[in-house]
Enzyme design. Structure first.
Site, PDB file in Angstrom:
ATOM      1  N   SER A 245       0.852  -1.166   0.071  1.00 31.29           N
ATOM      2  CA  SER A 245       0.085  -0.087  -0.143  1.00 31.29           C
ATOM      3  C   SER A 245       0.765   1.291   0.090  1.00 31.29           C
ATOM      4  CB  SER A 245      -0.976  -0.188   1.203  1.00 31.29           C
ATOM      5  OG  SER A 245      -0.093   0.288   2.446  1.00 31.29           O
ATOM      6  N   LYS A 246       0.154   2.262   0.111  1.00 31.22           N
ATOM      7  CA  LYS A 246       0.961   3.635  -0.176  1.00 31.22           C
ATOM      8  C   LYS A 246       1.842   3.763   0.898  1.00 31.22           C
ATOM      9  CE  LYS A 246      -1.784   7.195  -2.271  1.00 31.22           C
ATOM     10  NZ  LYS A 246      -3.292   7.259  -2.292  1.00 31.22           N
ATOM     11  N   ARG A 247       1.773   3.310   2.177  1.00 30.20           N
ATOM     12  CA  ARG A 247       2.815   3.547   3.144  1.00 30.20           C
ATOM     13  C   ARG A 247       4.187   2.855   2.899  1.00 30.20           C
ATOM     14  NH1 ARG A 247       2.514  -0.684   7.064  1.00 30.20           N
ATOM     15  NH2 ARG A 247       0.627  -1.785   6.507  1.00 30.20           N
TER      16      ARG A 247
END
Ligand code: GLU
Length: 474
Positions: A245-247
């Site tokens: 995911s984005k993180r």
């Protein structure tokens, strides 16, 4: 058997790294069969039915990502939205054959069903209350949804080419919605009709779609169509084991491009992320086309390893043609120096690239290390370079400059000899001369490349110019 694969992304504004791997596997599978089998085609379908998200930019981002990765598709990309009428036609076919029906359930009734399921600790299933009801009982002024009359008993089995046999009791599945009350087709319907019409033989995609596949198989059967082969590949997880995911950092392939990764490196990395051929790590595209097979796709989730990608990238930079690298580096240097690049820069880069590329793991590092080739005099010196050029060093440089000025030849070998002789006759270690030379010539103490080779690349005028700039700083 002729193989037809497809990649069917929904536009999100970028080509997701997981989607890129899915696209790559579909592309390789088709190319493998094109070359070594009875034929292969790779198709692209943009699942653009969500009109708010499907802007031209979002669709272009997919085309750009695919093109950058070198994943070409056969024919025109298909827009799913443009096929709405055909999707509706398929539902009509199902209604005519008694395999679909209108359902007039109100939102309140559906909420009730949901609450009941919740209280019984199971997931919501539509209870089929309009399945056999006479349409004459339809409430006035309510637009129905259209549902599939799914089998009530037995099981649906998928012989997945990656996951093996997966099965579900039909009693666990309800009658899915095919057309919403506003007449728009659901994803489940559109994907089946499109894959059928595009004559897709192999659906290779992320395993987040595995449960959808059961419903899709029911739909194929109801329509009397051949069911394609399915291959559900595991999702990519971040280094901490959670779904990417984005993180975890970059999600779109464009971000990898911006960070200085070469498309061939990302391709190689994504190929190995979930597929293997013995212990081979570096696999050329030709080899990948020859070797790729779904039976070697791993079942378990693949973990993204940024360091490994970076190492593979370093390999591809080192083995990349120098002229290609120069073409990639030049425009970036031009940007860095406001478009003002001396004419000689391209020639210097060509001569220096073999040495520059040895140490760079990304294009950004390569560009950074090539900066001194493009910089105009007088150079900006790093603090360390400045410290190296102390008064003692400048005295030596000044002497050396005089000698260099008089040298008849200007080749790396000859310059090396001359500097060595100078150091010896002055009772200095070579480093005492070479380090200030490097600092004056490149503005840094860490530039890659043999200093004498650099002097040859710069030529007499630029070399002496840079040395004199350093001397006049004193
Ligand atoms: N559009 C779907 C997605 O982007 C893929 C559908 C499919 O491959 O069947 O997740």
């Amino acid at each position: 058997m002729k193989v037809v694969t497809r990649f069917a992304p929904s536009p999100t504004g970028f080509l997701h790294i997981g989607g890129a791997r899915t696209a790559l596997y579909n592309w390789l599978y088709a190319k493998h069969h094109e070359k070594f089998g009875d034929g292969g085609k790779f198709l692209l379908r943009i699942e653009d039915t969500d009109r708010k998200r499907s802007t031209d930019e979002a669709v272009d981002a997919i085309f750009d990502g695919m093109s950058w990765l070198g994943l070409d598709w056969d024919g025109e990309a298909v827009s799913q939205y443009s096929r709405v009428e055909r999707h509706k036609e398929a539902v009509q076919q199902l209604i005519d054959s008694g395999n679909a029906y209108p359902c007039y359930c109100s939102p309140e009734e559906l909420t009730e069903m949901r609450e009941l399921a919740k209280s019984e600790g199971r997931s919501m299933r539509y209870d089929g209350r309009w399945r056999n009801r006479d349409p004459s009982e339809a409430p006035q002024g309510v637009d129905p949804v259209m549902r599939l009359k799914a089998p009530l008993d037995g099981e649906t089995v998928i012989a997945d080419l990656v996951q093996g046999d997966v099965r579900v009791d039909n009693s666990q599945m309800d009658d899915m919605v095919l057309l919403r009350a506003d007449g728009t087709p659901t994803y489940m319907l559109a994907v089946v009709v499109d894959d059928h019409d595009m004559e897709v033989t192999h659906v290779i995609r992320g395993d987040d779609h595995l449960t959808n596949a059961f419903r899709q198989v029911q739909l194929y059967r109801a329509l009397g169509w051949d069911v394609p082969e399915f291959a559900h590949i595991s999702l990519i997880h971040g280094p901490d084991g959670a779904k990417m995911s984005k993180r975890h950092g970059a999600l779109g392939v464009d971000a990898y491009r911006d960070q200085g990764f070469l498309p061939e490196a990302l391709r190689n990395y994504l190929l190995r992320l979930g597929w293997s051929h013995g212990d081979d790590e570096i696999i050329s595209t030709d080899q990948a086309i020859e070797w790729f097979d779904l039976s070697n796709v791993g079942k378990s989730a693949a973990q993204f390893d940024f360091a490994k990608l970076t190492n593979i990238n370093g390999h591809y930079i080192r083995t990349c043609d120098n002229d290609v690298l120069v073409e990639l580096v030049l425009p970036e240097l031009a940007k860095m120096f406001d478009g003002k690049l001396a004419d000689e820069v391209s020639g210097r880069l060509k001569m220096g690239m073999s040495q520059l590329k040895e140490r760079a793991k990304t294009l950004l590092e390569l560009i950074e290390s090539a900066k001194f080739f493009a910089e105009c005099r007088p150079l900006n010196l790093t603090e360390k370079a400045s410290n190296t050029l102390n008064s003692e060093a400048l005295d030596h440089l000044s002497e050396l400059c005089k000698q260099l000025d008089e040298s008849s030849e200007w080749t790396a070998d000859q310059l090396k000899q001359q500097v060595h002789t100078f150091a010896e006759s002055s009772g200095l270690k070579l480093g005492k001369v070479a380090q200030p030379l490097r600092a004056a010539l490149t503005g840094t103490t860490t530039s890659p490349g043999d200093i004498f080779h650099l002097m040859e690349i710069f030529g007499r005028d630029e070399t002496l110019g840079r040395l004199n700039d350093a001397l006049s700083r004193a």
